[in-house]
Motif scaffolding. Structure first.
Motif, PDB file in Angstrom:
ATOM      1  N   THR A  36     101.756  14.470  36.533  1.00 37.48           N
ATOM      2  CA  THR A  36     101.666  13.161  37.170  1.00 37.48           C
ATOM      3  C   THR A  36     100.259  12.618  36.916  1.00 37.48           C
ATOM      4  O   THR A  36      99.280  13.346  36.998  1.00 37.48           O
ATOM      5  CB  THR A  36     101.912  13.282  38.687  1.00 37.48           C
ATOM      6  OG1 THR A  36     103.162  13.959  38.893  1.00 37.48           O
ATOM      7  CG2 THR A  36     101.975  11.924  39.344  1.00 37.48           C
ATOM      8  N   THR A  37     100.192  11.321  36.609  1.00 38.46           N
ATOM      9  CA  THR A  37      98.920  10.685  36.270  1.00 38.46           C
ATOM     10  C   THR A  37      98.551   9.638  37.307  1.00 38.46           C
ATOM     11  O   THR A  37      99.393   8.854  37.738  1.00 38.46           O
ATOM     12  CB  THR A  37      99.029   9.998  34.894  1.00 38.46           C
ATOM     13  OG1 THR A  37      99.472  10.956  33.938  1.00 38.46           O
ATOM     14  CG2 THR A  37      97.704   9.416  34.460  1.00 38.46           C
ATOM     15  N   PHE A  38      97.268   9.626  37.683  1.00 39.12           N
ATOM     16  CA  PHE A  38      96.725   8.621  38.581  1.00 39.12           C
ATOM     17  C   PHE A  38      95.615   7.882  37.840  1.00 39.12           C
ATOM     18  O   PHE A  38      94.749   8.521  37.234  1.00 39.12           O
ATOM     19  CB  PHE A  38      96.147   9.267  39.839  1.00 39.12           C
ATOM     20  CG  PHE A  38      97.177   9.952  40.699  1.00 39.12           C
ATOM     21  CD1 PHE A  38      97.715   9.307  41.794  1.00 39.12           C
ATOM     22  CD2 PHE A  38      97.604  11.238  40.397  1.00 39.12           C
ATOM     23  CE1 PHE A  38      98.669   9.936  42.581  1.00 39.12           C
ATOM     24  CE2 PHE A  38      98.559  11.875  41.170  1.00 39.12           C
ATOM     25  CZ  PHE A  38      99.094  11.216  42.270  1.00 39.12           C
ATOM     26  N   VAL A  39      95.646   6.566  37.841  1.00 41.07           N
ATOM     27  CA  VAL A  39      94.609   5.752  37.211  1.00 41.07           C
ATOM     28  C   VAL A  39      93.976   4.886  38.294  1.00 41.07           C
ATOM     29  O   VAL A  39      94.672   4.113  38.957  1.00 41.07           O
ATOM     30  CB  VAL A  39      95.190   4.861  36.088  1.00 41.07           C
ATOM     31  CG1 VAL A  39      94.104   3.991  35.479  1.00 41.07           C
ATOM     32  CG2 VAL A  39      95.850   5.722  35.017  1.00 41.07           C
ATOM     33  N   ASN A  40      92.684   5.094  38.493  1.00 40.70           N
ATOM     34  CA  ASN A  40      91.948   4.372  39.535  1.00 40.70           C
ATOM     35  C   ASN A  40      92.633   4.495  40.896  1.00 40.70           C
ATOM     36  O   ASN A  40      92.719   3.538  41.653  1.00 40.70           O
ATOM     37  CB  ASN A  40      91.740   2.916  39.137  1.00 40.70           C
ATOM     38  CG  ASN A  40      90.932   2.786  37.868  1.00 40.70           C
ATOM     39  OD1 ASN A  40      89.977   3.530  37.652  1.00 40.70           O
ATOM     40  ND2 ASN A  40      91.319   1.874  37.010  1.00 40.70           N
ATOM     41  N   GLY A  41      93.167   5.688  41.174  1.00 40.38           N
ATOM     42  CA  GLY A  41      93.790   5.978  42.455  1.00 40.38           C
ATOM     43  C   GLY A  41      95.240   5.570  42.585  1.00 40.38           C
ATOM     44  O   GLY A  41      95.858   5.815  43.614  1.00 40.38           O
ATOM     45  N   VAL A  42      95.815   4.972  41.533  1.00 46.62           N
ATOM     46  CA  VAL A  42      97.212   4.507  41.578  1.00 46.62           C
ATOM     47  C   VAL A  42      98.069   5.422  40.708  1.00 46.62           C
ATOM     48  O   VAL A  42      97.759   5.646  39.528  1.00 46.62           O
ATOM     49  CB  VAL A  42      97.325   3.047  41.075  1.00 46.62           C
ATOM     50  CG1 VAL A  42      98.777   2.589  41.083  1.00 46.62           C
ATOM     51  CG2 VAL A  42      96.468   2.135  41.932  1.00 46.62           C
ATOM     52  N   MET A  43      99.154   5.961  41.288  1.00 46.28           N
ATOM     53  CA  MET A  43     100.044   6.836  40.541  1.00 46.28           C
ATOM     54  C   MET A  43     100.843   6.040  39.514  1.00 46.28           C
ATOM     55  O   MET A  43     101.415   5.001  39.831  1.00 46.28           O
ATOM     56  CB  MET A  43     101.011   7.566  41.474  1.00 46.28           C
ATOM     57  CG  MET A  43     101.859   8.588  40.747  1.00 46.28           C
ATOM     58  SD  MET A  43     102.895   9.572  41.853  1.00 46.28           S
ATOM     59  CE  MET A  43     104.235   8.429  42.117  1.00 46.28           C
ATOM     60  N   ILE A  44     100.880   6.549  38.277  1.00 49.03           N
ATOM     61  CA  ILE A  44     101.702   5.958  37.222  1.00 49.03           C
ATOM     62  C   ILE A  44     103.132   6.424  37.440  1.00 49.03           C
ATOM     63  O   ILE A  44     103.368   7.612  37.686  1.00 49.03           O
ATOM     64  CB  ILE A  44     101.196   6.407  35.828  1.00 49.03           C
ATOM     65  CG1 ILE A  44      99.735   6.027  35.636  1.00 49.03           C
ATOM     66  CG2 ILE A  44     102.076   5.856  34.723  1.00 49.03           C
ATOM     67  CD1 ILE A  44      99.446   4.560  35.717  1.00 49.03           C
ATOM     68  N   THR A  45     104.094   5.526  37.355  1.00 49.18           N
ATOM     69  CA  THR A  45     105.471   5.869  37.690  1.00 49.18           C
ATOM     70  C   THR A  45     106.137   6.777  36.658  1.00 49.18           C
ATOM     71  O   THR A  45     107.072   7.488  36.979  1.00 49.18           O
ATOM     72  CB  THR A  45     106.333   4.604  37.869  1.00 49.18           C
ATOM     73  OG1 THR A  45     106.269   3.827  36.684  1.00 49.18           O
ATOM     74  CG2 THR A  45     105.862   3.798  39.048  1.00 49.18           C
ATOM     75  N   GLN A  46     105.652   6.780  35.427  1.00 48.45           N
ATOM     76  CA  GLN A  46     106.225   7.640  34.396  1.00 48.45           C
ATOM     77  C   GLN A  46     105.528   8.994  34.438  1.00 48.45           C
ATOM     78  O   GLN A  46     104.302   9.067  34.478  1.00 48.45           O
ATOM     79  CB  GLN A  46     106.034   7.004  33.019  1.00 48.45           C
ATOM     80  CG  GLN A  46     106.628   7.793  31.888  1.00 48.45           C
ATOM     81  CD  GLN A  46     106.367   7.123  30.545  1.00 48.45           C
ATOM     82  OE1 GLN A  46     105.510   6.261  30.422  1.00 48.45           O
ATOM     83  NE2 GLN A  46     107.106   7.536  29.554  1.00 48.45           N
ATOM     84  N   SER A  47     106.312  10.094  34.432  1.00 48.52           N
ATOM     85  CA  SER A  47     105.726  11.421  34.409  1.00 48.52           C
ATOM     86  C   SER A  47     106.109  12.113  33.106  1.00 48.52           C
ATOM     87  O   SER A  47     106.934  11.614  32.347  1.00 48.52           O
ATOM     88  CB  SER A  47     106.186  12.255  35.617  1.00 48.52           C
ATOM     89  OG  SER A  47     107.585  12.436  35.566  1.00 48.52           O
ATOM     90  N   LEU A  48     105.496  13.251  32.853  1.00 48.51           N
ATOM     91  CA  LEU A  48     105.720  14.010  31.633  1.00 48.51           C
ATOM     92  C   LEU A  48     106.139  15.415  32.024  1.00 48.51           C
ATOM     93  O   LEU A  48     105.580  15.985  32.962  1.00 48.51           O
ATOM     94  CB  LEU A  48     104.419  14.054  30.833  1.00 48.51           C
ATOM     95  CG  LEU A  48     104.366  14.947  29.604  1.00 48.51           C
ATOM     96  CD1 LEU A  48     105.253  14.365  28.508  1.00 48.51           C
ATOM     97  CD2 LEU A  48     102.939  15.072  29.114  1.00 48.51           C
ATOM     98  N   GLN A  49     107.125  15.966  31.319  1.00 47.80           N
ATOM     99  CA  GLN A  49     107.553  17.343  31.570  1.00 47.80           C
ATOM    100  C   GLN A  49     107.191  18.214  30.369  1.00 47.80           C
ATOM    101  O   GLN A  49     107.434  17.832  29.222  1.00 47.80           O
ATOM    102  CB  GLN A  49     109.049  17.414  31.822  1.00 47.80           C
ATOM    103  CG  GLN A  49     109.473  16.749  33.100  1.00 47.80           C
ATOM    104  CD  GLN A  49     110.945  16.961  33.403  1.00 47.80           C
ATOM    105  OE1 GLN A  49     111.607  17.776  32.788  1.00 47.80           O
ATOM    106  NE2 GLN A  49     111.454  16.224  34.365  1.00 47.80           N
ATOM    107  N   ILE A  50     106.619  19.380  30.648  1.00 45.83           N
ATOM    108  CA  ILE A  50     106.275  20.364  29.618  1.00 45.83           C
ATOM    109  C   ILE A  50     106.952  21.666  30.009  1.00 45.83           C
ATOM    110  O   ILE A  50     106.789  22.145  31.132  1.00 45.83           O
ATOM    111  CB  ILE A  50     104.758  20.553  29.513  1.00 45.83           C
ATOM    112  CG1 ILE A  50     104.083  19.234  29.147  1.00 45.83           C
ATOM    113  CG2 ILE A  50     104.422  21.645  28.507  1.00 45.83           C
ATOM    114  CD1 ILE A  50     102.583  19.266  29.207  1.00 45.83           C
ATOM    115  N   VAL A  51     107.713  22.236  29.072  1.00 49.46           N
ATOM    116  CA  VAL A  51     108.450  23.480  29.343  1.00 49.46           C
ATOM    117  C   VAL A  51     107.655  24.665  28.811  1.00 49.46           C
ATOM    118  O   VAL A  51     107.305  24.703  27.629  1.00 49.46           O
ATOM    119  CB  VAL A  51     109.855  23.449  28.710  1.00 49.46           C
ATOM    120  CG1 VAL A  51     110.584  24.759  28.948  1.00 49.46           C
ATOM    121  CG2 VAL A  51     110.662  22.272  29.253  1.00 49.46           C
TER     122      VAL A  51
END
Length: 66
Positions: free
Chosen positions: A48-63
């Motif tokens: 999960t990514t946060f930019v300037n305190g705001v969570m980005i709605t797209q996440s990334l999955q790594i297996v």
């Protein structure tokens, strides 16, 4: 994850598995990186990514697999 953010943003990554190493690096080209150490067991990490305190709605999955 597809869109350059621009330089100088405050980017924080969170992972549900594995270990994020060090801090997020601003590559001075609108992209940011951070190393992720794999878990010792098979599992899926959700990043999960946060930019300037705001969570980005797209996440990334790594297996992580054996």
């Amino acid at each position: 994850m597809g869109n350059d953010l621009g330089d100088g943003q405050r980017v924080v990554l969170k992972s549900s598995a594995g270990t994020l190493l060090g801090t997020v690096l601003d590559n001075s080209d609108g992209t940011y990186t951070q190393d992720l150490q794999a878990s010792s067991t098979p599992e899926t990490a959700i990043i999960t990514t946060f930019v300037n305190g705001v969570m980005i709605t797209q996440s990334l999955q790594i297996v992580f697999a054996n």
